[in-house]
Enzyme design. Structure first.
Site, PDB file in Angstrom:
ATOM      1  N   LYS A 209      38.104  -5.517  -2.756  1.00 12.24           N
ATOM      2  CA  LYS A 209      37.818  -5.621  -1.322  1.00 12.24           C
ATOM      3  C   LYS A 209      38.851  -4.869  -0.491  1.00 12.24           C
ATOM      4  O   LYS A 209      38.517  -4.113   0.426  1.00 12.24           O
ATOM      5  CB  LYS A 209      37.770  -7.099  -0.919  1.00 12.24           C
ATOM      6  CG  LYS A 209      37.693  -7.354   0.559  1.00 12.24           C
ATOM      7  CD  LYS A 209      36.434  -6.744   1.162  1.00 12.24           C
ATOM      8  CE  LYS A 209      36.535  -6.636   2.661  1.00 12.24           C
ATOM      9  NZ  LYS A 209      35.740  -7.571   3.378  1.00 12.24           N
ATOM     10  N   CYS A 263      39.287  -6.191  10.071  1.00 14.43           N
ATOM     11  CA  CYS A 263      39.195  -5.874   8.644  1.00 14.43           C
ATOM     12  C   CYS A 263      39.963  -4.597   8.300  1.00 14.43           C
ATOM     13  O   CYS A 263      40.998  -4.646   7.649  1.00 14.43           O
ATOM     14  CB  CYS A 263      37.743  -5.693   8.240  1.00 14.43           C
ATOM     15  SG  CYS A 263      36.713  -7.049   8.788  1.00 14.43           S
TER      16      CYS A 263
HETATM   17  N1  SAJ Z   1      35.757   4.053  12.842  1.00 21.62           N
HETATM   18  C1  SAJ Z   1      36.146   5.347  13.175  1.00 21.62           C
HETATM   19  N2  SAJ Z   1      35.493   6.406  12.597  1.00 21.62           N
HETATM   20  C2  SAJ Z   1      34.473   6.213  11.706  1.00 21.62           C
HETATM   21  C3  SAJ Z   1      34.094   4.908  11.365  1.00 21.62           C
HETATM   22  C4  SAJ Z   1      34.751   3.837  11.941  1.00 21.62           C
HETATM   23  O1  SAJ Z   1      37.063   5.559  13.974  1.00 21.62           O
HETATM   24  O2  SAJ Z   1      33.919   7.234  11.247  1.00 21.62           O
HETATM   25  C5  SAJ Z   1      36.464   2.913  13.442  1.00 21.62           C
HETATM   26  C6  SAJ Z   1      35.566   1.993  14.295  1.00 21.62           C
HETATM   27  O3  SAJ Z   1      35.415   2.507  15.594  1.00 21.62           O
HETATM   28  C7  SAJ Z   1      36.349   0.692  14.239  1.00 21.62           C
HETATM   29  C8  SAJ Z   1      36.977   0.713  12.841  1.00 21.62           C
HETATM   30  O4  SAJ Z   1      36.914   2.060  12.400  1.00 21.62           O
HETATM   31  O5  SAJ Z   1      37.392   0.698  15.199  1.00 21.62           O
HETATM   32  C9  SAJ Z   1      36.284  -0.169  11.815  1.00 21.62           C
HETATM   33  O6  SAJ Z   1      34.856  -0.083  11.949  1.00 21.62           O
HETATM   34  P1  SAJ Z   1      33.878   0.006  10.695  1.00 21.62           P
HETATM   35  O7  SAJ Z   1      32.497   0.108  11.197  1.00 21.62           O
HETATM   36  O8  SAJ Z   1      34.324   1.085   9.786  1.00 21.62           O
HETATM   37  O9  SAJ Z   1      34.126  -1.322   9.884  1.00 21.62           O
HETATM   38  P2  SAJ Z   1      34.150  -2.911  10.206  1.00 21.62           P
HETATM   39  O10 SAJ Z   1      35.580  -3.287  10.422  1.00 21.62           O
HETATM   40  O11 SAJ Z   1      33.163  -3.318  11.228  1.00 21.62           O
HETATM   41  O12 SAJ Z   1      33.621  -3.477   8.795  1.00 21.62           O
HETATM   42  C10 SAJ Z   1      34.317  -3.127   7.597  1.00 21.62           C
HETATM   43  C11 SAJ Z   1      33.276  -2.706   6.535  1.00 21.62           C
HETATM   44  N3  SAJ Z   1      33.974  -2.101   5.398  1.00 21.62           N
HETATM   45  C12 SAJ Z   1      33.641  -0.863   4.922  1.00 21.62           C
HETATM   46  O13 SAJ Z   1      32.777  -0.174   5.429  1.00 21.62           O
HETATM   47  C13 SAJ Z   1      34.384  -0.372   3.721  1.00 21.62           C
HETATM   48  C14 SAJ Z   1      32.465  -3.919   6.103  1.00 21.62           C
HETATM   49  O14 SAJ Z   1      31.583  -3.589   5.030  1.00 21.62           O
HETATM   50  C15 SAJ Z   1      33.399  -5.075   5.658  1.00 21.62           C
HETATM   51  O15 SAJ Z   1      32.678  -6.230   5.270  1.00 21.62           O
HETATM   52  C16 SAJ Z   1      34.262  -5.424   6.854  1.00 21.62           C
HETATM   53  O16 SAJ Z   1      35.058  -4.257   7.170  1.00 21.62           O
HETATM   54  C17 SAJ Z   1      35.145  -6.595   6.468  1.00 21.62           C
HETATM   55  O17 SAJ Z   1      34.844  -7.720   6.907  1.00 21.62           O
HETATM   56  O18 SAJ Z   1      36.084  -6.427   5.682  1.00 21.62           O
END
Ligand code: SAJ
Length: 406
Positions: A209, A263
């Site tokens: 994870k 996360c």
């Molecule tokens: N972000 C970027 N650029 C991107 C993608 C995301 O800057 O290309 C930023 C977003 O704006 C945000 C942050 O990253 O600030 C996180 O957003 P996210 O959509 O990547 O992820 P979370 O935090 O909503 O959810 C993640 C997910 N993990 C992965 O994709 C590996 C989800 O599957 C997990 O269950 C969750 O973390 C968790 O609970 O751990």
């Protein structure tokens, strides 16, 4: 042992959807939360968080009598711990934040009097390596004969905004403290997960994870670093990434105002904290992503200074978006909120906009059209759909999430 009753500890973003799903799959679910108002809301068939479809699941679960919320656990065949695992905030920017598993320990202590031989105890909270062993240790200290109980980790993997679908469709990783615990727990998940349930040991499940979220953090850091380089070189980073991604083996993520949420902005620190200096890439990525927010603040302040020098007055600055990512209302570890707070603290004249939130205790939130009309500098911090494609004439626009180009 056939599982009929489940006790879910923590009714937040993971625990409540899980409890509601299980109740809709014919399990009798006793949900536990320390916040009385959360318990009351759920018992009325309502929800206290924003998540598509969750209200329907909770309403039908409560109406059928299969989901009840309470502040105390009861005996059950299976216990699921889904409480937060934040880090300890400290003021030293250079120090590595230490994980805080106090809620896991407290939840484990709270169920100990109700755990019986043959029960399954599952830790779903994202946790530092070794936490599932700690759960076993705390149960043993509380008088539970852990040789007769199955203890396992099954990390949640759902994406906020898609939780109800992903809870069922995603593959799951199950790691027990013994092979029997792994098997019993995996068989339980197979009753409601349509994805594959993959079996391993507890430490590997914990690390898997943390690895998934660190992988994403490292990849976003690469995009954020590119955005800073491109700004220096006078290149449009979005166009650059789109072009580079046309290579069959390149898939760069998107830069933004930083990385937030409970996360991805947190979990990599769990690895760094335990690594004793060996997690150099993961630590650097975290710092690059945190630095991106500082860089955005500097950009906005420099733009404000140029405006002031030209117009002889301070500009009004609209901060467009406060949530940690597009189209949600969640402010946890949000870079946009961090940036807005800092601009206000540094004396800027800020108009804050967050279309998914009506009220905020620290400052006023205004409608985005009003903010655009009143502001001199419009700063896009979050790529909310409602901002997409906005064409703004005669104003200075700083778009850190490429939302205006859609
Ligand atoms: N972000 C970027 N650029 C991107 C993608 C995301 O800057 O290309 C930023 C977003 O704006 C945000 C942050 O990253 O600030 C996180 O957003 P996210 O959509 O990547 O992820 P979370 O935090 O909503 O959810 C993640 C997910 N993990 C992965 O994709 C590996 C989800 O599957 C997990 O269950 C969750 O973390 C968790 O609970 O751990």
């Amino acid at each position: 042992m056939k599982i009929k009753t489940v006790c879910v500890i923590g009714l937040g973003y993971i625990g409540l959807p899980t409890a509601a799903l299980l109740a809709n799959r014919n399990y009798y679910v006793h949900g536990v939360d320390v916040v009385q108002s959360t318990v009351d809301t759920i018992n009325e068939g309502k929800i206290h968080i924003v998540e598509p479809e969750l209200d329907t699941f909770v309403r039908s679960a409560v109406n059928s009598g299969k989901l009840k919320a309470d502040i105390q656990p009861i005996e059950a065949d299976c216990f699921i711990i889904a409480v937060p695992t934040p880090f300890h905030h400290n003021n030293d920017l250079h120090a590595c934040p230490a994980p805080n598993i106090d809620y896991v320990v407290a939840a484990t202590r709270s169920i100990a009097p109700y755990v019986r031989p043959g029960n399954i105890v599952i830790l779903e909270s994202t946790s530092p390596v070794g936490t599932t062993d700690k759960v076993a240790e705390v149960l043993a200290e509380s008088g539970v004969d852990t040789s007769l109980v199955h203890i396992a980790h099954c990390p949640e993997r759902v994406l906020p905004g898609h939780i109800m679908r992903e809870l069922v469709a995603n593959d799951r990783i199950v790691g027990g403290t013994t092979p029997d615990a792994t098997k019993a727990t995996a068989d339980f998940y197979r009753t409601f997960v349509s994805g594959q349930v993959l079996e391993t040991d507890a430490k590997t499940a914990e690390m898997a994870k943390l690895t998934e979220n660190s992988f994403r953090d490292v990849n976003i850091a690469f995009a954020n670093e590119l955005s800073i380089l491109c700004d220096k070189f006078g290149i449009d980073v979005w166009n650059l990434i789109a072009l580079a991604n046309r290579h069959p083996r390149v898939n760069i993520l998107q830069p933004g105002a930083g990385v937030g949420g409970h996360c991805i902005a947190v979990d990599p620190w769990f690895i760094v904290d335990a690594a004793g200096g060996s997690a150099r890439l993961i630590e650097t990525a975290r710092r690059v992503n945190d630095y991106k927010s500082e860089w955005v603040i500097e950009k906005v302040k420099n733009t404000a200074l140029t405006f002031e020098n030209t117009h002889g007055r301070k500009p009004k600055i609209a901060c467009m978006g406060l949530a940690f990512k597009p189209d949600i209302d969640d402010l946890r570890e949000s870079p946009a909120l961090f940036i807005t707070r800092r601009l206000i603290a540094d004396g800027m004249d800020v108009l804050a906009v967050e279309p998914n939130i009506d009220k905020f205790k620290e400052f006023d939130i205004i409608n985005f059209n009003e903010a655009i009309a009143k502001a001199d500098i419009i700063v896009f911090l979050v790529g909310h759909k409602v901002f997409s494609g906005l064409r703004i004439a005669d104003k200075v626009v700083l778009d850190f999430c490429n939302v205006t180009h859609y």
